[in-house]
Each structure stands twice: as structure tokens, then as C-alpha cells.
Design a protein around this motif. Sequence first.
Motif, PDB file in Angstrom:
ATOM      1  N   ALA A 116      17.400  68.162   2.910  1.00  0.00           N
ATOM      2  CA  ALA A 116      17.590  67.842   1.301  1.00  0.00           C
ATOM      3  C   ALA A 116      18.786  66.827   1.371  1.00  0.00           C
ATOM      4  N   SER A 117      19.716  66.954   1.958  1.00  0.00           N
ATOM      5  CA  SER A 117      20.857  66.022   1.783  1.00  0.00           C
ATOM      6  C   SER A 117      20.368  64.656   2.549  1.00  0.00           C
ATOM      7  N   THR A 118      19.544  64.528   3.388  1.00  0.00           N
ATOM      8  CA  THR A 118      19.074  63.277   3.859  1.00  0.00           C
ATOM      9  C   THR A 118      18.122  62.758   2.917  1.00  0.00           C
ATOM     10  N   ARG A 119      17.330  63.461   2.125  1.00  0.00           N
ATOM     11  CA  ARG A 119      16.473  62.957   1.182  1.00  0.00           C
ATOM     12  C   ARG A 119      17.050  62.328   0.051  1.00  0.00           C
ATOM     13  N   ARG A 120      18.334  62.910  -0.429  1.00  0.00           N
ATOM     14  CA  ARG A 120      18.928  62.403  -1.451  1.00  0.00           C
ATOM     15  C   ARG A 120      19.729  61.296  -1.235  1.00  0.00           C
ATOM     16  N   LYS A 121      19.948  61.016   0.267  1.00  0.00           N
ATOM     17  CA  LYS A 121      20.620  59.749   0.673  1.00  0.00           C
ATOM     18  C   LYS A 121      19.607  58.770   0.536  1.00  0.00           C
ATOM     19  N   ARG A 122      18.345  58.906   1.099  1.00  0.00           N
ATOM     20  CA  ARG A 122      17.534  58.103   1.123  1.00  0.00           C
ATOM     21  C   ARG A 122      16.934  57.565  -0.059  1.00  0.00           C
ATOM     22  N   ASP A 123      16.786  58.373  -1.335  1.00  0.00           N
ATOM     23  CA  ASP A 123      16.432  57.928  -2.702  1.00  0.00           C
ATOM     24  C   ASP A 123      17.855  57.114  -3.236  1.00  0.00           C
ATOM     25  N   GLU A 124      19.032  57.650  -2.907  1.00  0.00           N
ATOM     26  CA  GLU A 124      20.182  56.676  -3.565  1.00  0.00           C
ATOM     27  C   GLU A 124      20.007  55.597  -2.792  1.00  0.00           C
ATOM     28  N   ALA A 125      19.860  55.331  -1.455  1.00  0.00           N
ATOM     29  CA  ALA A 125      19.646  53.829  -0.837  1.00  0.00           C
ATOM     30  C   ALA A 125      18.464  53.333  -1.511  1.00  0.00           C
ATOM     31  N   ARG A 126      17.317  53.853  -1.586  1.00  0.00           N
ATOM     32  CA  ARG A 126      16.354  53.138  -2.483  1.00  0.00           C
ATOM     33  C   ARG A 126      16.636  52.527  -3.581  1.00  0.00           C
ATOM     34  N   GLU A 127      17.429  53.459  -4.588  1.00  0.00           N
ATOM     35  CA  GLU A 127      17.707  52.821  -5.723  1.00  0.00           C
ATOM     36  C   GLU A 127      18.735  51.958  -5.760  1.00  0.00           C
ATOM     37  N   LEU A 128      19.577  51.759  -4.868  1.00  0.00           N
ATOM     38  CA  LEU A 128      20.628  50.794  -4.652  1.00  0.00           C
ATOM     39  C   LEU A 128      19.786  49.503  -4.105  1.00  0.00           C
ATOM     40  N   ALA A 129      18.978  49.645  -3.282  1.00  0.00           N
ATOM     41  CA  ALA A 129      18.131  48.545  -2.886  1.00  0.00           C
ATOM     42  C   ALA A 129      17.526  47.727  -4.137  1.00  0.00           C
ATOM     43  N   GLU A 130      16.821  48.425  -4.695  1.00  0.00           N
ATOM     44  CA  GLU A 130      16.282  47.987  -6.067  1.00  0.00           C
ATOM     45  C   GLU A 130      17.160  47.372  -7.010  1.00  0.00           C
ATOM     46  N   VAL A 131      18.426  47.906  -7.178  1.00  0.00           N
ATOM     47  CA  VAL A 131      19.271  47.399  -7.898  1.00  0.00           C
ATOM     48  C   VAL A 131      19.900  45.937  -7.506  1.00  0.00           C
ATOM     49  N   ARG A 132      19.980  45.922  -5.958  1.00  0.00           N
ATOM     50  CA  ARG A 132      20.520  44.596  -5.355  1.00  0.00           C
ATOM     51  C   ARG A 132      19.327  43.575  -5.287  1.00  0.00           C
ATOM     52  N   GLY A 133      18.179  44.230  -5.119  1.00  0.00           N
ATOM     53  CA  GLY A 133      17.022  43.069  -5.452  1.00  0.00           C
ATOM     54  C   GLY A 133      16.796  42.544  -6.751  1.00  0.00           C
ATOM     55  N   ARG A 134      17.048  43.072  -7.808  1.00  0.00           N
ATOM     56  CA  ARG A 134      16.965  42.857  -9.096  1.00  0.00           C
ATOM     57  C   ARG A 134      18.156  41.934  -9.259  1.00  0.00           C
ATOM     58  N   ALA A 135      19.508  42.059  -8.725  1.00  0.00           N
ATOM     59  CA  ALA A 135      20.235  41.217  -8.755  1.00  0.00           C
ATOM     60  C   ALA A 135      20.151  39.857  -8.078  1.00  0.00           C
ATOM     61  N   VAL A 136      19.497  39.951  -7.132  1.00  0.00           N
ATOM     62  CA  VAL A 136      19.394  38.739  -6.481  1.00  0.00           C
ATOM     63  C   VAL A 136      18.252  37.858  -6.899  1.00  0.00           C
ATOM     64  N   SER A 137      17.262  38.571  -7.451  1.00  0.00           N
ATOM     65  CA  SER A 137      16.218  37.967  -8.330  1.00  0.00           C
ATOM     66  C   SER A 137      17.035  37.135  -9.343  1.00  0.00           C
ATOM     67  N   ALA A 138      17.735  37.929 -10.194  1.00  0.00           N
ATOM     68  CA  ALA A 138      18.362  37.150 -11.237  1.00  0.00           C
ATOM     69  C   ALA A 138      19.454  36.027 -10.797  1.00  0.00           C
ATOM     70  N   LEU A 139      20.005  36.060  -9.731  1.00  0.00           N
ATOM     71  CA  LEU A 139      20.988  34.953  -9.103  1.00  0.00           C
ATOM     72  C   LEU A 139      19.968  34.064  -8.885  1.00  0.00           C
ATOM     73  N   GLN A 140      18.941  34.224  -8.238  1.00  0.00           N
ATOM     74  CA  GLN A 140      17.875  33.119  -7.794  1.00  0.00           C
ATOM     75  C   GLN A 140      17.383  32.559  -9.055  1.00  0.00           C
ATOM     76  N   ARG A 141      17.026  33.315 -10.310  1.00  0.00           N
ATOM     77  CA  ARG A 141      16.576  32.438 -11.461  1.00  0.00           C
ATOM     78  C   ARG A 141      17.646  31.768 -12.046  1.00  0.00           C
ATOM     79  N   GLU A 142      18.965  32.073 -12.033  1.00  0.00           N
ATOM     80  CA  GLU A 142      19.957  31.267 -12.554  1.00  0.00           C
ATOM     81  C   GLU A 142      20.312  30.291 -11.728  1.00  0.00           C
ATOM     82  N   HIS A 143      20.176  30.308 -10.266  1.00  0.00           N
ATOM     83  CA  HIS A 143      20.328  29.020  -9.512  1.00  0.00           C
ATOM     84  C   HIS A 143      19.314  28.133  -9.647  1.00  0.00           C
ATOM     85  N   GLN A 144      17.758  28.364  -9.990  1.00  0.00           N
ATOM     86  CA  GLN A 144      17.005  27.693 -10.201  1.00  0.00           C
ATOM     87  C   GLN A 144      17.084  26.854 -11.658  1.00  0.00           C
TER      88      GLN A 144
END
Length: 126
Positions: free
Chosen positions: A59-87
Motif C-alpha cells: 500500500a505504501s509503495t502504491r501511494r508513492k507510485r501514485d504521488e510520483a505519477r502526479e508529480l510527473a504530470e505536473v512537471r510535464g505540464r510545466a515543461v509544456s508551458a515553458l516550451q510554449r512560452e519559449h516558442q
Amino acid sequence: MLDLALALFVTPAGIAALVAMAAAGLAVVYAPRLAVPVALVAVILVGVAYVTRLRDEVASTRRKRDEARELAEVRGRAVSALQREHQASAKRTRATAAVQDRIRRAPASDDGPVAPVLRDALEAGQ
């Protein structure tokens, strides 16, 4: 093996298994007929403690996995926003450079009278 030892000392079923082991030891001395059943209860409780510990770890590992997925999504959105701003910034830079180049290539006859303050400000910007 360490997981089993932790399960015995951390989980309620593990503590009960330790008590049952002690009771089985006493039963060998004082009531030999009860020693085997009490020992079997201790073994069952050890298994329950171990499975409980493993379930908690999963259960602890699954929670950590879910948190890592959420963090990856947030970081992905931030990277996309930075790329759009750069363009957008690159597009603005190209447009500004094109306008400045057109102004530089324009003949002097296209120039008109300019207020000295404005001319100074424009020349200072180059």
C-alpha cells in the motif's frame, strides 16, 4: 528475514505471535498436550503478521507510485508551458528582428522629421 522480524515487533499480530510462542514454550514444560496447538497458533499468527506487513508495504509503495505519477504530470505540464512560452518568445524575437531589419533597410528619404527627444530614445534602444 528482517521483514519477518519487523513484522513480529511492529504489528499487533506479531506481538500476539511472540506471546503465543512464549505460551508454547511454557506449555512444553507445564502442559505438553497444549504445546502443539499453541505452537500452531503462534505459527499462524507469524504468518498473519508477515502478510499484514507485506500488505502495508504494498500500500505504501502504491501511494508513492501514485504521488510520483502526479508529480510527473505536473512537471510535464510545466515543461509544456515553458516550451510554449519559449516558442512565443522566439516568434516575438523574429518579428522584432524583421521589423528592425526593414527599418534599417529603408531609404533615408522615408524618414521624416522626428522630435529630438524621440530620436534620442529610439537611437538609445538600438
